[in-house]
Scaffold this motif. Structure first.
Motif, PDB file in Angstrom:
ATOM      1  N   GLY A 149       0.832  -1.184   0.000  1.00  0.00           N
ATOM      2  CA  GLY A 149       0.000   0.000   0.000  1.00  0.00           C
ATOM      3  C   GLY A 149       0.874   1.244   0.000  1.00  0.00           C
ATOM      4  O   GLY A 149       1.843   1.337  -0.753  1.00  0.00           O
ATOM      5  N   GLY A 150       0.571   2.159   0.882  1.00  0.00           N
ATOM      6  CA  GLY A 150       1.269   3.434   0.901  1.00  0.00           C
ATOM      7  C   GLY A 150       2.508   3.469   1.760  1.00  0.00           C
ATOM      8  O   GLY A 150       3.081   4.544   1.965  1.00  0.00           O
ATOM      9  N   ALA A 151       2.955   2.307   2.290  1.00  0.00           N
ATOM     10  CA  ALA A 151       4.160   2.269   3.117  1.00  0.00           C
ATOM     11  C   ALA A 151       4.887   0.963   2.855  1.00  0.00           C
ATOM     12  O   ALA A 151       4.270  -0.081   2.615  1.00  0.00           O
ATOM     13  N   VAL A 152       6.231   1.002   2.903  1.00  0.00           N
ATOM     14  CA  VAL A 152       7.049  -0.201   2.750  1.00  0.00           C
ATOM     15  C   VAL A 152       8.167  -0.181   3.774  1.00  0.00           C
ATOM     16  O   VAL A 152       8.529   0.875   4.300  1.00  0.00           O
ATOM     17  N   ASN A 153       8.701  -1.362   4.064  1.00  0.00           N
ATOM     18  CA  ASN A 153       9.941  -1.424   4.835  1.00  0.00           C
ATOM     19  C   ASN A 153      10.747  -2.626   4.376  1.00  0.00           C
ATOM     20  O   ASN A 153      10.256  -3.492   3.637  1.00  0.00           O
ATOM     21  N   ALA A 154      11.978  -2.698   4.816  1.00  0.00           N
ATOM     22  CA  ALA A 154      12.911  -3.707   4.315  1.00  0.00           C
ATOM     23  C   ALA A 154      12.560  -5.115   4.761  1.00  0.00           C
ATOM     24  O   ALA A 154      13.126  -6.084   4.235  1.00  0.00           O
ATOM     25  N   SER A 155      11.647  -5.280   5.702  1.00  0.00           N
ATOM     26  CA  SER A 155      11.277  -6.604   6.190  1.00  0.00           C
ATOM     27  C   SER A 155      10.263  -7.308   5.306  1.00  0.00           C
ATOM     28  O   SER A 155      10.034  -8.512   5.472  1.00  0.00           O
ATOM     29  N   PHE A 156       9.649  -6.618   4.368  1.00  0.00           N
ATOM     30  CA  PHE A 156       8.586  -7.221   3.574  1.00  0.00           C
ATOM     31  C   PHE A 156       9.102  -8.412   2.768  1.00  0.00           C
ATOM     32  O   PHE A 156      10.139  -8.339   2.114  1.00  0.00           O
ATOM     33  N   SER A 157       8.343  -9.505   2.784  1.00  0.00           N
ATOM     34  CA  SER A 157       8.623 -10.651   1.927  1.00  0.00           C
ATOM     35  C   SER A 157       7.382 -11.512   1.827  1.00  0.00           C
ATOM     36  O   SER A 157       6.460 -11.402   2.642  1.00  0.00           O
ATOM     37  N   SER A 158       7.370 -12.387   0.813  1.00  0.00           N
ATOM     38  CA  SER A 158       6.287 -13.357   0.643  1.00  0.00           C
ATOM     39  C   SER A 158       6.881 -14.724   0.337  1.00  0.00           C
ATOM     40  O   SER A 158       7.840 -14.836  -0.430  1.00  0.00           O
ATOM     41  N   THR A 159       6.305 -15.749   0.971  1.00  0.00           N
ATOM     42  CA  THR A 159       6.723 -17.136   0.773  1.00  0.00           C
ATOM     43  C   THR A 159       5.556 -17.921   0.196  1.00  0.00           C
ATOM     44  O   THR A 159       4.504 -18.009   0.833  1.00  0.00           O
ATOM     45  N   PRO A 160       5.705 -18.508  -1.005  1.00  0.00           N
ATOM     46  CA  PRO A 160       4.618 -19.305  -1.582  1.00  0.00           C
ATOM     47  C   PRO A 160       4.719 -20.773  -1.167  1.00  0.00           C
ATOM     48  O   PRO A 160       5.806 -21.279  -0.865  1.00  0.00           O
ATOM     49  N   TYR A 161       3.596 -21.461  -1.187  1.00  0.00           N
ATOM     50  CA  TYR A 161       3.525 -22.890  -0.875  1.00  0.00           C
ATOM     51  C   TYR A 161       2.676 -23.585  -1.929  1.00  0.00           C
ATOM     52  O   TYR A 161       1.581 -23.117  -2.248  1.00  0.00           O
ATOM     53  N   ALA A 162       3.171 -24.689  -2.473  1.00  0.00           N
ATOM     54  CA  ALA A 162       2.397 -25.532  -3.379  1.00  0.00           C
ATOM     55  C   ALA A 162       2.075 -26.839  -2.679  1.00  0.00           C
ATOM     56  O   ALA A 162       2.955 -27.464  -2.079  1.00  0.00           O
TER      57      ALA A 162
END
Length: 341
Positions: A96-109
């Motif tokens: 959204g309107g803010a970010v930080n260096a900790s952001f990440s996403s992990t996918p799972y199948a």
């Protein structure tokens, strides 16, 4: 006496995940990650996000958890049966309107095998919107007749509308008792035939907003009369405090069968008995929907014994000191399969 034939549920699932992908690093953008099945077919999948701390943590949100034919291409064109025997799952994280260096996403199948269900198909449905603040866009994808629902997913576009996010992805039925997908499948129900995705527009705007639902179904011409998919569901209160989170975890037990997929929601509650309503704050969002242990910890790559599914949800009610998010609930679903073989 001659012994009868031995019975064994041949359903098996191996969870595959490549680990976390960092980002997004810019506001009003997204990253796309993927988990892949070197053997088996996806029966569903998930995503888990790292959000960091402080007010900027509110900026990380799920934009999609959905099947892909190759790990990058998305099913966003014509509706209906859009793919078969898919082996890739996308985890799409947005900002959204803010970010930080900790952001990440992990996918799972969820890599599915069965002596009976050896082919699958993807059904996609979509709806325009939502385009105004604090409104939902709800769409349901239904499996073809004489097939079994195995899992599903949700997606929103475009990424540059920072207040737009899927807030629910769950199994349901295309019948009057479930308001044709507006009410979720309840704990203990069997053989749902549809998957619903719900999008929430927190801040308004966006004329091209679109909500997508994906159903993963068994292939045609497979005799699924002896196969059972059981729903497990849990709903917990919260998150309600400003800039807080909540988790819900539910699992397959006893004679339910093997965990093959799951779903998640942040909602106004009572999702299995009333038509879906949005949560208490425009900025509320999901942070994860993934296979886990009983305590809600995500399972690792190669796990073959996962039996729980966890949903994580967060409030976004402005900066420190912002208001609460009343009457908000977090929901988790697990689909448990026995192929009857």
């Amino acid at each position: 006496m001659v012994p009868g034939p031995a019975y064994a549920n041949t359903v098996g699932v191996t969870v595959k995940t490549p680990g976390a992908t960092s980002g997004p690093a810019a506001t009003f953008s997204e990253i796309s990650t993927h988990a892949d099945c070197p053997s088996g077919l996806v029966s569903g999948g998930g995503i888990n996000q790292a959000i960091g701390t402080g007010t900027s943590s509110n900026g990380n949100k799920v934009n999609g958890t959905s099947p892909s034919p190759d790990g990058s291409t998305e099913y966003t064109g014509s509706t209906g049966v859009v793919g078969s025997d898919v082996t890739h799952w996308l985890g799409i994280g947005g900002s959204g309107g803010a970010v930080n260096a900790s952001f990440s996403s992990t996918p799972y199948a969820m890599c599915f095998t069965s002596n009976l269900i050896n082919h699958t198909q993807v059904v996609m449905n979509k709806v325009a919107g939502p385009t105004t603040s604090s409104t939902v866009g709800l769409v349901t994808a239904t499996c073809p007749a004489n097939t079994r629902l195995l899992g599903g997913g949700a997606r929103i576009t475009p990424a540059d509308v920072g207040s737009l996010k899927p807030i629910a992805s769950f199994p349901t039925f295309n019948d009057a008792g479930h308001a044709y997908g507006q009410k979720a499948a309840a704990d203990g129900e069997t053989n749902p035939d549809s998957w619903t995705a719900v999008c929430w527009n927190g801040g308004g705007g966006g004329t091209g907003n679109t909500t997508y639902a994906y159903a993963i179904c068994s292939g045609n011409t497979i005799d699924i009369s002896g196969a059972t998919v059981k729903v497990r569901h849990s709903e917990v209160s919260g998150p309600t405090a400003a800039t807080s989170g909540q988790t819900a975890t539910v699992g397959c037990g006893g004679n339910d069968g093997k965990l093959i997929s799951g779903g998640a929601a942040i909602s106004g509650g009572s999702v299995t008995t009333t038509a879906f309503t949005g949560p208490g704050s425009p900025g509320d969002h999901l942070g994860g929907s993934y296979p886990s242990d009983s305590g809600g910890t995500p399972v690792g790559d190669g796990t073959t014994t996962a039996s729980y599914w966890t949903a994580t949800a967060y409030t976004h009610t402005g900066h420190t000191g912002g208001g609460s998010s009343p009457n908000t609930y977090t929901d988790a679903w697990a689909l448990c399969a026995d192929d009857g073989v």
